[in-house]
Design an enzyme around this catalytic site. Sequence first.
Site, PDB file in Angstrom:
ATOM      1  N   LYS A   1     -27.298  51.041  19.070  1.00 51.87           N
ATOM      2  CA  LYS A   1     -26.321  51.714  18.242  1.00 51.87           C
ATOM      3  C   LYS A   1     -25.781  51.106  17.095  1.00 51.87           C
ATOM      4  O   LYS A   1     -26.302  51.505  16.046  1.00 51.87           O
ATOM      5  CB  LYS A   1     -25.382  52.318  18.817  1.00 51.87           C
ATOM      6  CG  LYS A   1     -24.288  53.587  18.235  1.00 51.87           C
ATOM      7  CD  LYS A   1     -23.073  53.471  18.552  1.00 51.87           C
ATOM      8  CE  LYS A   1     -22.800  53.454  16.915  1.00 51.87           C
ATOM      9  NZ  LYS A   1     -21.784  54.217  16.903  1.00 51.87           N
TER      10      LYS A   1
ATOM     11  N   GLN B   1     -29.063  41.635  25.870  1.00 53.11           N
ATOM     12  CA  GLN B   1     -28.429  40.933  26.520  1.00 53.11           C
ATOM     13  C   GLN B   1     -27.287  40.783  25.738  1.00 53.11           C
ATOM     14  O   GLN B   1     -27.527  40.902  24.882  1.00 53.11           O
ATOM     15  CB  GLN B   1     -29.126  39.976  27.606  1.00 53.11           C
ATOM     16  CG  GLN B   1     -30.222  40.632  28.801  1.00 53.11           C
ATOM     17  CD  GLN B   1     -31.151  40.717  28.367  1.00 53.11           C
ATOM     18  OE1 GLN B   1     -31.922  40.071  27.356  1.00 53.11           O
ATOM     19  NE2 GLN B   1     -31.659  42.298  28.635  1.00 53.11           N
TER      20      GLN B   1
ATOM     21  N   GLY C   1     -23.025  47.820  22.989  1.00 54.71           N
ATOM     22  CA  GLY C   1     -23.440  49.017  22.054  1.00 54.71           C
ATOM     23  C   GLY C   1     -24.450  48.474  21.289  1.00 54.71           C
ATOM     24  O   GLY C   1     -24.219  48.603  20.087  1.00 54.71           O
ATOM     25  N   LYS C   2     -25.209  47.131  21.478  1.00 52.23           N
ATOM     26  CA  LYS C   2     -26.285  46.786  19.779  1.00 52.23           C
ATOM     27  C   LYS C   2     -27.104  47.083  19.925  1.00 52.23           C
ATOM     28  O   LYS C   2     -27.295  47.762  18.275  1.00 52.23           O
ATOM     29  CB  LYS C   2     -27.255  45.763  21.056  1.00 52.23           C
ATOM     30  CG  LYS C   2     -26.013  43.835  21.186  1.00 52.23           C
ATOM     31  CD  LYS C   2     -27.827  43.093  22.605  1.00 52.23           C
ATOM     32  CE  LYS C   2     -27.168  43.821  23.203  1.00 52.23           C
ATOM     33  NZ  LYS C   2     -26.690  43.993  24.260  1.00 52.23           N
TER      34      LYS C   2
ATOM     35  N   THR D   1     -30.494  50.665  34.975  1.00 50.30           N
ATOM     36  CA  THR D   1     -31.144  50.341  36.552  1.00 50.30           C
ATOM     37  C   THR D   1     -30.463  51.983  37.501  1.00 50.30           C
ATOM     38  O   THR D   1     -30.179  52.300  37.737  1.00 50.30           O
ATOM     39  CB  THR D   1     -30.499  49.162  36.950  1.00 50.30           C
ATOM     40  OG1 THR D   1     -29.611  48.996  36.800  1.00 50.30           O
ATOM     41  CG2 THR D   1     -31.641  48.317  36.810  1.00 50.30           C
TER      42      THR D   1
ATOM     43  N   SER E   1     -16.261  51.053  16.354  1.00 48.13           N
ATOM     44  CA  SER E   1     -17.149  52.829  16.582  1.00 48.13           C
ATOM     45  C   SER E   1     -16.759  53.342  17.502  1.00 48.13           C
ATOM     46  O   SER E   1     -16.389  52.976  18.356  1.00 48.13           O
ATOM     47  CB  SER E   1     -18.937  52.129  17.488  1.00 48.13           C
ATOM     48  OG  SER E   1     -19.909  53.214  18.287  1.00 48.13           O
TER      49      SER E   1
ATOM     50  N   PRO F   1     -23.283  51.074  39.028  1.00 45.14           N
ATOM     51  CA  PRO F   1     -22.041  51.048  38.389  1.00 45.14           C
ATOM     52  C   PRO F   1     -21.976  49.560  37.816  1.00 45.14           C
ATOM     53  O   PRO F   1     -22.034  48.585  37.837  1.00 45.14           O
ATOM     54  CB  PRO F   1     -21.286  51.429  38.915  1.00 45.14           C
ATOM     55  CG  PRO F   1     -22.104  51.502  40.281  1.00 45.14           C
ATOM     56  CD  PRO F   1     -22.705  51.441  40.179  1.00 45.14           C
TER      57      PRO F   1
ATOM     58  N   ASN G   1     -35.153  44.663  30.831  1.00 42.40           N
ATOM     59  CA  ASN G   1     -34.150  44.703  31.197  1.00 42.40           C
ATOM     60  C   ASN G   1     -33.128  44.788  31.183  1.00 42.40           C
ATOM     61  O   ASN G   1     -32.581  45.429  31.180  1.00 42.40           O
ATOM     62  CB  ASN G   1     -34.204  42.941  32.100  1.00 42.40           C
ATOM     63  CG  ASN G   1     -34.238  42.207  30.990  1.00 42.40           C
ATOM     64  OD1 ASN G   1     -35.027  42.596  29.672  1.00 42.40           O
ATOM     65  ND2 ASN G   1     -34.044  40.956  30.986  1.00 42.40           N
TER      66      ASN G   1
ATOM     67  N   ASP H   1     -24.650  45.192  27.134  1.00 36.57           N
ATOM     68  CA  ASP H   1     -24.864  46.660  27.405  1.00 36.57           C
ATOM     69  C   ASP H   1     -23.297  47.038  25.779  1.00 36.57           C
ATOM     70  O   ASP H   1     -22.763  47.170  26.451  1.00 36.57           O
ATOM     71  CB  ASP H   1     -24.850  47.299  28.204  1.00 36.57           C
ATOM     72  CG  ASP H   1     -25.268  47.211  29.366  1.00 36.57           C
ATOM     73  OD1 ASP H   1     -26.787  47.313  28.999  1.00 36.57           O
ATOM     74  OD2 ASP H   1     -25.200  47.022  31.081  1.00 36.57           O
TER      75      ASP H   1
ATOM     76  N   GLY I   1     -31.777  47.836  28.071  1.00 38.88           N
ATOM     77  CA  GLY I   1     -31.198  49.076  27.700  1.00 38.88           C
ATOM     78  C   GLY I   1     -30.608  49.570  26.325  1.00 38.88           C
ATOM     79  O   GLY I   1     -29.150  48.857  26.962  1.00 38.88           O
ATOM     80  N   HIS I   2     -31.627  49.375  25.648  1.00 35.40           N
ATOM     81  CA  HIS I   2     -30.589  50.191  24.293  1.00 35.40           C
ATOM     82  C   HIS I   2     -30.798  51.379  23.767  1.00 35.40           C
ATOM     83  O   HIS I   2     -31.440  52.157  23.331  1.00 35.40           O
ATOM     84  CB  HIS I   2     -31.256  49.502  23.365  1.00 35.40           C
ATOM     85  CG  HIS I   2     -30.848  47.537  23.168  1.00 35.40           C
ATOM     86  ND1 HIS I   2     -31.202  46.646  22.137  1.00 35.40           N
ATOM     87  CD2 HIS I   2     -30.660  47.262  24.730  1.00 35.40           C
ATOM     88  CE1 HIS I   2     -30.712  45.292  23.591  1.00 35.40           C
ATOM     89  NE2 HIS I   2     -30.557  45.547  24.065  1.00 35.40           N
TER      90      HIS I   2
END
Length: 389
Positions: A25, A197, A22-23, A274, A377, A277, A45, A20, A47-48
């Site tokens: 983006k 990942q 920011g790959k 998922t 970014s 938090p 698994n 997570d 989520g980009h």
Amino acid sequence: MKLKYQNQTVDIVLGMAFGDEGKGKVVDYLAENYDYVVRFNGGNNAGHSLKFGNYKTSVHALPSGVLHPHVSNVIGNGCVVNPNQLAEEIQKIGAGNLQGRVFVSSAAHVITPQHIEEDCKGGSKERIGTTGRGIGPTYAAKMNRTGMRMGDLLKGEGKDLFSKEVLDVVLPLITDTTSLLRNALDSDAKILLEGAQGCGLDIDHGTYPYVTSSNCSVAGALSGTGLSHKNIRRVIGVTKAYSTRVGEGPFLSEIFGEEAERLRAAGNEYGTTTGRPRRVGWLDAKQLREACQMNGVDQLVVTKLDVLSGLPYVEIDHGGPKETKSGALIFKMKNPQYSSWVSIPETTTKYSDLPKEARDFVDNIERAATVPVTHISISPDRSGTLPRP
Ligand code: GDP
Ligand code: IMO
Ligand code: MG
């Protein structure tokens, strides 16, 4: 003599921490300059998130080149694929838009409903905090030599597991992607490999057993595509300006309480896959440096710098005992004149227009990582990526 098969037109984007970063983006921003974007590890698994003007979406199985009409998107042999989810994702992005530019390796392994059930009910979901997408059991079957591959679906195996509608979408995409990419290289195509990942979740080099079940680092990019190390031109590392982690496992620079709440809210740190938090903390300089070394990172992109702008202070953690924090590795910034250390407007279009404090902070990340930071970014949008002169 220049060997054609050693054409160096392959770049790799990798997450430097626990995912997570920011790959997605960054890949979407870079994809303009490539002919192919290729996933080499993991499955849904991942989520980009992608944002371009008013259009916002996230991809889980598909590579993050999908929003560029000229880009072919390849799901490589190192990936695991849930045909139901892939078909659904293709419909979501628009099957018409993607016509003729999505390819799935015949050697990628199939995530079956049984694998998902095993992941959810076998205890790993609680113990490791897996995403429950069947990833671990699918890779386990691969290693056990009992798995089913996408190519087997073409031969009619596993047909009863998936509906005709799903197979109608997925089967035509299955091909020998290693040959596809090799032929593309021979004609000087530019290829971007997109990691899922991050280094800390790598099955070999991450915080085992609190990891995913694939190689998320540079080695996975080769085994997961069939390309050669000779083809690699640059490795681009992606790091947030702070850290997050979803699921269980060590997180040395983690912060808690009100400070953590503020950072989580500012960064909207809830899982793309998922909705959980995310745990939050400061940037871990030692971990970042090691990730850069292991992956041979040539350049870094620092994302979500804007998120830090409203905080009373920011920190880079060197990962060791608090009292030895010193020099370039630990950096705490506080501006006593203001309630926040610095303000970074989303509308900033030039690196040099950023406040001096923000540029100093980036200088410190670069010093800690010992790798040049080439971009930062400051918003989720493709346009919010600023080259650093
Ligand atoms: P990935 O898995 O590495 O592709 O990252 P994710 O997409 O799962 O998580 C990154 C989150 O941060 C997403 O919600 C992005 O839209 C968002 N994001 C990416 N870059 C920036 C940035 O520079 N600033 C802000 N505020 N959000 C960003
Ligand atoms: P992207 O590509 C963040 C984490 C899970 C869990 C561990 C194992 O969006 O950065 P798994 O389902 O893979 O067996 O879960 O790995 N995890 C991720 N965390 N980003 C991801 O992907 C992740 N993919 C898996 O939360 O701790
Ligand atoms: Mg993600």
